[in-house]
Motif scaffolding. Sequence first.
Motif, PDB file in Angstrom:
ATOM      1  N   UNK A 174      92.830  66.305  15.748  1.00  0.00           N
ATOM      2  CA  UNK A 174      92.353  64.937  15.599  1.00  0.00           C
ATOM      3  C   UNK A 174      93.472  64.018  15.110  1.00  0.00           C
ATOM      4  N   UNK A 175      94.283  64.512  14.173  1.00  0.00           N
ATOM      5  CA  UNK A 175      95.400  63.709  13.657  1.00  0.00           C
ATOM      6  C   UNK A 175      96.420  63.437  14.759  1.00  0.00           C
ATOM      7  N   UNK A 176      96.705  64.444  15.595  1.00  0.00           N
ATOM      8  CA  UNK A 176      97.662  64.271  16.691  1.00  0.00           C
ATOM      9  C   UNK A 176      97.131  63.274  17.717  1.00  0.00           C
ATOM     10  N   UNK A 177      95.837  63.345  18.011  1.00  0.00           N
ATOM     11  CA  UNK A 177      95.223  62.405  18.958  1.00  0.00           C
ATOM     12  C   UNK A 177      95.341  60.980  18.426  1.00  0.00           C
ATOM     13  N   UNK A 178      95.035  60.813  17.146  1.00  0.00           N
ATOM     14  CA  UNK A 178      95.090  59.478  16.543  1.00  0.00           C
ATOM     15  C   UNK A 178      96.518  58.938  16.546  1.00  0.00           C
ATOM     16  N   UNK A 200     100.688  54.473  21.489  1.00  0.00           N
ATOM     17  CA  UNK A 200     100.464  53.678  22.702  1.00  0.00           C
ATOM     18  C   UNK A 200     100.128  52.227  22.353  1.00  0.00           C
ATOM     19  N   UNK A 201      99.318  52.037  21.324  1.00  0.00           N
ATOM     20  CA  UNK A 201      98.983  50.672  20.905  1.00  0.00           C
ATOM     21  C   UNK A 201     100.236  49.927  20.439  1.00  0.00           C
ATOM     22  N   UNK A 202     101.128  50.652  19.765  1.00  0.00           N
ATOM     23  CA  UNK A 202     102.376  50.027  19.328  1.00  0.00           C
ATOM     24  C   UNK A 202     103.211  49.601  20.526  1.00  0.00           C
ATOM     25  N   UNK A 203     103.205  50.425  21.591  1.00  0.00           N
ATOM     26  CA  UNK A 203     103.957  50.077  22.796  1.00  0.00           C
ATOM     27  C   UNK A 203     103.346  48.848  23.483  1.00  0.00           C
ATOM     28  N   UNK A 204     102.029  48.727  23.410  1.00  0.00           N
ATOM     29  CA  UNK A 204     101.389  47.540  23.967  1.00  0.00           C
ATOM     30  C   UNK A 204     101.828  46.275  23.235  1.00  0.00           C
ATOM     31  N   UNK A 205     102.034  46.411  21.928  1.00  0.00           N
ATOM     32  CA  UNK A 205     102.455  45.248  21.139  1.00  0.00           C
ATOM     33  C   UNK A 205     103.940  44.960  21.294  1.00  0.00           C
ATOM     34  N   UNK A 206     104.724  46.028  21.534  1.00  0.00           N
ATOM     35  CA  UNK A 206     106.174  45.848  21.621  1.00  0.00           C
ATOM     36  C   UNK A 206     106.756  46.760  22.690  1.00  0.00           C
ATOM     37  N   UNK A 207     107.399  46.198  23.723  1.00  0.00           N
ATOM     38  CA  UNK A 207     108.006  47.022  24.780  1.00  0.00           C
ATOM     39  C   UNK A 207     109.119  47.932  24.270  1.00  0.00           C
ATOM     40  N   UNK A 208     109.617  47.657  23.063  1.00  0.00           N
ATOM     41  CA  UNK A 208     110.687  48.486  22.512  1.00  0.00           C
ATOM     42  C   UNK A 208     110.166  49.731  21.769  1.00  0.00           C
ATOM     43  N   UNK A 209     108.883  49.768  21.506  1.00  0.00           N
ATOM     44  CA  UNK A 209     108.330  50.927  20.782  1.00  0.00           C
ATOM     45  C   UNK A 209     108.422  52.177  21.654  1.00  0.00           C
ATOM     46  N   UNK A 223     107.580  55.593  23.621  1.00  0.00           N
ATOM     47  CA  UNK A 223     106.387  56.178  24.223  1.00  0.00           C
ATOM     48  C   UNK A 223     106.171  57.596  23.686  1.00  0.00           C
ATOM     49  N   UNK A 224     104.933  57.954  23.348  1.00  0.00           N
ATOM     50  CA  UNK A 224     104.641  59.301  22.831  1.00  0.00           C
ATOM     51  C   UNK A 224     104.537  60.322  23.964  1.00  0.00           C
ATOM     52  N   UNK A 225     105.680  60.755  24.493  1.00  0.00           N
ATOM     53  CA  UNK A 225     105.681  61.616  25.677  1.00  0.00           C
ATOM     54  C   UNK A 225     104.978  62.953  25.406  1.00  0.00           C
ATOM     55  N   UNK A 226     105.300  63.573  24.270  1.00  0.00           N
ATOM     56  CA  UNK A 226     104.671  64.866  23.971  1.00  0.00           C
ATOM     57  C   UNK A 226     103.164  64.702  23.775  1.00  0.00           C
ATOM     58  N   UNK A 227     102.770  63.625  23.088  1.00  0.00           N
ATOM     59  CA  UNK A 227     101.348  63.381  22.890  1.00  0.00           C
ATOM     60  C   UNK A 227     100.634  63.110  24.196  1.00  0.00           C
ATOM     61  N   UNK A 271      94.045  62.537  29.306  1.00  0.00           N
ATOM     62  CA  UNK A 271      93.004  61.566  29.600  1.00  0.00           C
ATOM     63  C   UNK A 271      93.255  60.248  28.891  1.00  0.00           C
ATOM     64  N   UNK A 272      93.473  60.323  27.602  1.00  0.00           N
ATOM     65  CA  UNK A 272      93.754  59.117  26.827  1.00  0.00           C
ATOM     66  C   UNK A 272      95.070  58.486  27.262  1.00  0.00           C
ATOM     67  N   UNK A 273      96.065  59.320  27.582  1.00  0.00           N
ATOM     68  CA  UNK A 273      97.370  58.804  27.996  1.00  0.00           C
ATOM     69  C   UNK A 273      97.263  58.041  29.311  1.00  0.00           C
TER      70      UNK A 273
END
Length: 211
Positions: free
Chosen positions: A159-163, A169-178, A180-184, A190-192
């Motif tokens: 659950x912690x890893x999912x969160x 991803x939300x951080x990337x939506x706010x900033x293109x420089x954030x 990407x959580x590739x491993x996640x 599905x969420x990715x």
Amino acid sequence: HRPLEVRLSLPAADGYRPHAPPRRDVLAPPVPLGALSRLEERGDAHGLGISYLLHGDTEQGLAYLRRASPSLDRDSDLAAVAILRGHADEALTLLDATLEAMPEHPQARWNRAVVARELGLTLLSATAFEAVAAKGEPGWSDEAREQARTLRARFQARADAWKATREAFHARLRSPQAPLPVEGAARFPGMARESFYELLATAESSEQVEA
């Protein structure tokens, strides 16, 4: 130590011993033919089936259990064989019927916790093991409590890893420089995928789309 994680209904086979799976590089102990012969002479098909299971022979174990007199104990042990053979759905059907007839059947309760874990039903399995632990059976309760603790810790870690992946991803939506959580993304496809489409939809340039 006991070679099987499942519980078997014959009292002689249900005394608690810590679980230790047989090592692949060690030969299984030979089936004691003298003892089996005495069981055969008594017509104890259930005992013969359990004996073969304990020595790693699920085929013979199943054959003898099917010859045993119908009972809730036999059905619980047939479910144990199904678990050992990887037939979780069959095991669950047998265990549900057994527990409907006798909700406190100790071996069926244990085996249902095991099969729920094998089906990936982590919280259901943890709850079932906690119910076994509450009965205070020597040895079995301690192992059930540890199983439940491990399962809940595993669930919380996931659950912690999912969160964390979702927040990245939300951080990337706010900033293109954030980053990407590739491993996640690989762990939670599905969420990715949903987040990926959202990133594409909100991209402000072809460079962001390429990135």
